[in-house]
Design a protein around this motif. Structure first.
Motif, PDB file in Angstrom:
ATOM      1  N   ASP A 229      13.123  34.857 -31.478  1.00  0.00           N
ATOM      2  CA  ASP A 229      12.567  34.867 -30.117  1.00  0.00           C
ATOM      3  C   ASP A 229      11.128  35.371 -30.046  1.00  0.00           C
ATOM      4  O   ASP A 229      10.522  35.376 -28.982  1.00  0.00           O
ATOM      5  CB  ASP A 229      13.493  35.617 -29.146  1.00  0.00           C
ATOM      6  CG  ASP A 229      13.804  37.025 -29.639  1.00  0.00           C
ATOM      7  OD1 ASP A 229      13.157  37.473 -30.612  1.00  0.00           O
ATOM      8  OD2 ASP A 229      14.703  37.665 -29.057  1.00  0.00           O
ATOM      9  N   ASP A 249       9.871  19.136 -33.850  1.00  0.00           N
ATOM     10  CA  ASP A 249      11.118  19.880 -34.015  1.00  0.00           C
ATOM     11  C   ASP A 249      12.086  19.082 -34.884  1.00  0.00           C
ATOM     12  O   ASP A 249      12.712  18.131 -34.425  1.00  0.00           O
ATOM     13  CB  ASP A 249      11.722  20.167 -32.635  1.00  0.00           C
ATOM     14  CG  ASP A 249      13.026  20.943 -32.729  1.00  0.00           C
ATOM     15  OD1 ASP A 249      13.456  21.266 -33.858  1.00  0.00           O
ATOM     16  OD2 ASP A 249      13.627  21.216 -31.672  1.00  0.00           O
ATOM     17  N   THR A 254      19.164  23.842 -29.201  1.00  0.00           N
ATOM     18  CA  THR A 254      18.613  24.375 -27.949  1.00  0.00           C
ATOM     19  C   THR A 254      17.523  25.428 -28.205  1.00  0.00           C
ATOM     20  O   THR A 254      16.446  25.336 -27.616  1.00  0.00           O
ATOM     21  CB  THR A 254      19.745  24.917 -27.051  1.00  0.00           C
ATOM     22  OG1 THR A 254      20.624  23.821 -26.762  1.00  0.00           O
ATOM     23  CG2 THR A 254      19.210  25.501 -25.759  1.00  0.00           C
ATOM     24  N   PRO A 255      17.748  26.413 -29.118  1.00  0.00           N
ATOM     25  CA  PRO A 255      16.674  27.416 -29.311  1.00  0.00           C
ATOM     26  C   PRO A 255      15.381  26.812 -29.877  1.00  0.00           C
ATOM     27  O   PRO A 255      14.298  27.254 -29.507  1.00  0.00           O
ATOM     28  CB  PRO A 255      17.278  28.414 -30.316  1.00  0.00           C
ATOM     29  CG  PRO A 255      18.716  28.103 -30.417  1.00  0.00           C
ATOM     30  CD  PRO A 255      18.955  26.730 -29.896  1.00  0.00           C
ATOM     31  N   THR A 256      15.483  25.808 -30.730  1.00  0.00           N
ATOM     32  CA  THR A 256      14.240  25.239 -31.287  1.00  0.00           C
ATOM     33  C   THR A 256      13.540  24.370 -30.235  1.00  0.00           C
ATOM     34  O   THR A 256      12.309  24.320 -30.196  1.00  0.00           O
ATOM     35  CB  THR A 256      14.493  24.429 -32.574  1.00  0.00           C
ATOM     36  OG1 THR A 256      15.414  23.360 -32.312  1.00  0.00           O
ATOM     37  CG2 THR A 256      15.031  25.311 -33.682  1.00  0.00           C
ATOM     38  N   GLU A 258      13.643  25.012 -27.021  1.00  0.00           N
ATOM     39  CA  GLU A 258      13.024  26.015 -26.129  1.00  0.00           C
ATOM     40  C   GLU A 258      11.726  26.526 -26.759  1.00  0.00           C
ATOM     41  O   GLU A 258      10.698  26.644 -26.093  1.00  0.00           O
ATOM     42  CB  GLU A 258      13.972  27.207 -25.900  1.00  0.00           C
ATOM     43  CG  GLU A 258      15.212  26.879 -25.098  1.00  0.00           C
ATOM     44  CD  GLU A 258      14.945  26.684 -23.603  1.00  0.00           C
ATOM     45  OE1 GLU A 258      13.761  26.629 -23.205  1.00  0.00           O
ATOM     46  OE2 GLU A 258      15.926  26.548 -22.850  1.00  0.00           O
ATOM     47  N   ARG A 261       8.790  23.833 -26.614  1.00  0.00           N
ATOM     48  CA  ARG A 261       8.014  23.667 -25.381  1.00  0.00           C
ATOM     49  C   ARG A 261       7.318  24.954 -24.947  1.00  0.00           C
ATOM     50  O   ARG A 261       6.261  24.911 -24.337  1.00  0.00           O
ATOM     51  CB  ARG A 261       8.859  23.073 -24.275  1.00  0.00           C
ATOM     52  CG  ARG A 261       9.971  23.949 -23.813  1.00  0.00           C
ATOM     53  CD  ARG A 261      10.620  23.241 -22.669  1.00  0.00           C
ATOM     54  NE  ARG A 261      11.648  24.067 -22.076  1.00  0.00           N
ATOM     55  CZ  ARG A 261      12.420  23.641 -21.110  1.00  0.00           C
ATOM     56  NH1 ARG A 261      12.279  22.413 -20.652  1.00  0.00           N
ATOM     57  NH2 ARG A 261      13.317  24.426 -20.591  1.00  0.00           N
ATOM     58  N   ALA A 262       7.897  26.120 -25.322  1.00  0.00           N
ATOM     59  CA  ALA A 262       7.218  27.374 -24.986  1.00  0.00           C
ATOM     60  C   ALA A 262       5.930  27.517 -25.791  1.00  0.00           C
ATOM     61  O   ALA A 262       4.965  28.124 -25.332  1.00  0.00           O
ATOM     62  CB  ALA A 262       8.141  28.557 -25.268  1.00  0.00           C
ATOM     63  N   VAL A 280      17.728  21.077 -23.072  1.00  0.00           N
ATOM     64  CA  VAL A 280      17.000  22.027 -22.229  1.00  0.00           C
ATOM     65  C   VAL A 280      16.771  21.349 -20.882  1.00  0.00           C
ATOM     66  O   VAL A 280      16.653  20.126 -20.813  1.00  0.00           O
ATOM     67  CB  VAL A 280      15.637  22.417 -22.865  1.00  0.00           C
ATOM     68  CG1 VAL A 280      15.840  23.229 -24.124  1.00  0.00           C
ATOM     69  CG2 VAL A 280      14.789  21.199 -23.160  1.00  0.00           C
ATOM     70  N   THR A 286       8.950  23.417 -16.315  1.00  0.00           N
ATOM     71  CA  THR A 286       9.640  23.902 -17.522  1.00  0.00           C
ATOM     72  C   THR A 286       8.788  23.810 -18.784  1.00  0.00           C
ATOM     73  O   THR A 286       9.219  24.244 -19.854  1.00  0.00           O
ATOM     74  CB  THR A 286      10.969  23.145 -17.743  1.00  0.00           C
ATOM     75  OG1 THR A 286      10.739  21.745 -17.599  1.00  0.00           O
ATOM     76  CG2 THR A 286      12.037  23.604 -16.768  1.00  0.00           C
ATOM     77  N   GLN A 287       7.630  23.219 -18.742  1.00  0.00           N
ATOM     78  CA  GLN A 287       6.725  23.177 -19.894  1.00  0.00           C
ATOM     79  C   GLN A 287       5.287  23.228 -19.367  1.00  0.00           C
ATOM     80  O   GLN A 287       5.053  22.971 -18.199  1.00  0.00           O
ATOM     81  CB  GLN A 287       6.934  21.909 -20.746  1.00  0.00           C
ATOM     82  CG  GLN A 287       6.790  20.607 -20.014  1.00  0.00           C
ATOM     83  CD  GLN A 287       7.968  20.345 -19.105  1.00  0.00           C
ATOM     84  OE1 GLN A 287       9.102  20.554 -19.470  1.00  0.00           O
ATOM     85  NE2 GLN A 287       7.692  19.911 -17.879  1.00  0.00           N
TER      86      GLN A 287
END
Ligand code: NAD
Ligand code: ZN
Ligand code: ZN
Length: 348
Positions: A229, A249, A254-256, A258, A261-262, A280, A286-287
């Motif tokens: 994280d 990716d 889901t974590p990758t 997230e 885009r973060a 997601v 959201t991005q």
């Protein structure tokens, strides 16, 4: 001959005896010289729900293949016995607009293709066997002089898939830009080299295995980060707060997604290649602004020709661990356990 076959959904493949294929008119049989073990096969074995793909079981696994022409059917003119060839893997109808420009991965007349959304090793018999039937001679690409089939095989997917994904974002991979590669396995370690070989962009590699990050460093990654994280913040810190121009990716959890885009910079590209089944939410906020989020599936025939040339010129190479056909199942177990460096290739 022996073949590693998936007998049913939600099951482990088995090494069984099958008849050697014979080429019909326009067809070619190759003696397999290499068949790569792709993580997608693990998804087919363990994650796909029965009937999710309209494929008939059983079929022989192995969708990254190369070898030597063993026999040709009537009317075949472009290859001859003994030629070293790579197999273009997505098998479309060969006649629609997409197929005509070599993007059979997006064939628009699937009903006329040999198999729906697949090819040899994905719904039809693949290369984890001594011989492989190629339904149309157009699916073969002659190898550059001196290239061994075992070297070429993983390029047809672990190479071609990232090459296609990278190529469509080339215009954003400028010399002052940053590209993030998430997942430095079979696809990711080739993708990393391709960004380095074909653009001036800086590369940050992210993985949750120490060995994968070491491999990334040895392949020229500018920075490596553990997949946690803190990774998105670390990517921002490494880019003066801007974020990454392109994020690829190669996991797709889901974590990758997230993280992807973060970590993206406004106007950037986020390309989801991995099939780990993540998702997601999508909304305006959201991005970062004007980030394009896309998926890519495999690659185009002309891109495979280019990629083989790049490999022949030493611009990219696949780290491989080879397994005899008797050990093909072990190759998949090692892949599942994260023990493969680069790509596992079965050499019958
Ligand atoms: P691989 O197992 O060789 O590599 C996956 C890598 O991701 C490994 O290094 C692993 O340590 C790393 N990883 C796993 N979870 C992670 C996480 N949470 N964060 C960071 N890294 C993580 O697999 P591969 O054969 O390279 O395939 C990668 C994915 O791409 C698979 O899902 C496969 O099905 C998919 N794939 C897609 C296409 C396509 O056309 N879209 C083509 C081939 C493969
Ligand atoms: Zn694959
Ligand atoms: Zn088509």
């Amino acid at each position: 001959m022996k073949a590693l076959r998936i007998m049913d959904w939600k099951s482990e493949p088995e090494l069984v005896e099958v008849a050697k294929p014979q080429p019909g008119p326009g067809q070619v049989v190759i003696k397999v010289g290499g068949a790569g073990a792709c993580h997608s096969d693990l998804h087919v074995m363990h994650d796909f729900e029965p009937g999710m793909m309209p494929w008939t079981m059983p079929f022989t696994l192995g969708h990254e293949n190369a070898g030597w022409v063993d026999s040709v059917g009537a009317g075949v003119t472009t290859v001859a016995e003994g030629d070293a060839v790579a197999v273009y893997g997505p098998w479309g109808c060969g006649k629609c607009e997409r197929c005509r420009v070599g993007v059979e991965s997006y064939c628009e007349n699937q009903a006329a293709a040999p198999v729906v959304n697949g090819g040899g090793g994905l719904g039809l018999d693949g290369g984890m066997a001594e011989y492989l039937l190629i339904p149309f001679e157009r699916l073969l690409v002659r190898l550059p002089d001196g290239m061994e089939p075992a070297t070429a095989a993983p390029l047809t997917d672990a190479g071609l898939t990232p090459y296609h994904a990278i190529r469509r974002s080339w215009h954003k991979m400028t010399p002052t830009s940053t590209v993030v590669i998430i997942g430095v396995g079979g696809l990711g370690h080739v993708g990393l080299q391709l960004v380095k070989a074909t653009t001036g962009a800086r590369v940050i590699a992210v993985d949750n295995r120490k060995e994968a990050l070491e491999l990334a460093t040895s392949m020229g990654a500018d920075h490596v980060l553990p997949s946690d994280d803190k990774a998105a913040g670390a990517i921002k810190d490494l880019t003066s707060g801007h974020g990454a121009d392109v994020v690829l990716d190669f996991v797709g959890a889901t974590p990758t997604m997230e993280l992807a885009r973060a970590a993206a910079r406004p106007l950037g590209d986020v390309t989801i290649v991995g099939l780990a089944g993540g998702n997601v939410p999508l909304s305006f906020f959201t991005q970062p602004y004007e980030v394009s989020i896309q998926t890519t599936y495999w690659g185009a025939h002309p891109e495979l020709v280019e990629l083989l040339d790049l490999a022949a010129r030493g611009q990219v190479h696949v780290e491989t661990t080879t397994y005899p056909l008797d050990q093909a199942l072990q190759a998949y177990h090692d892949l599942k356990d994260g023990k493969v460096r680069g790509r596992a290739v079965v050499v019958p």
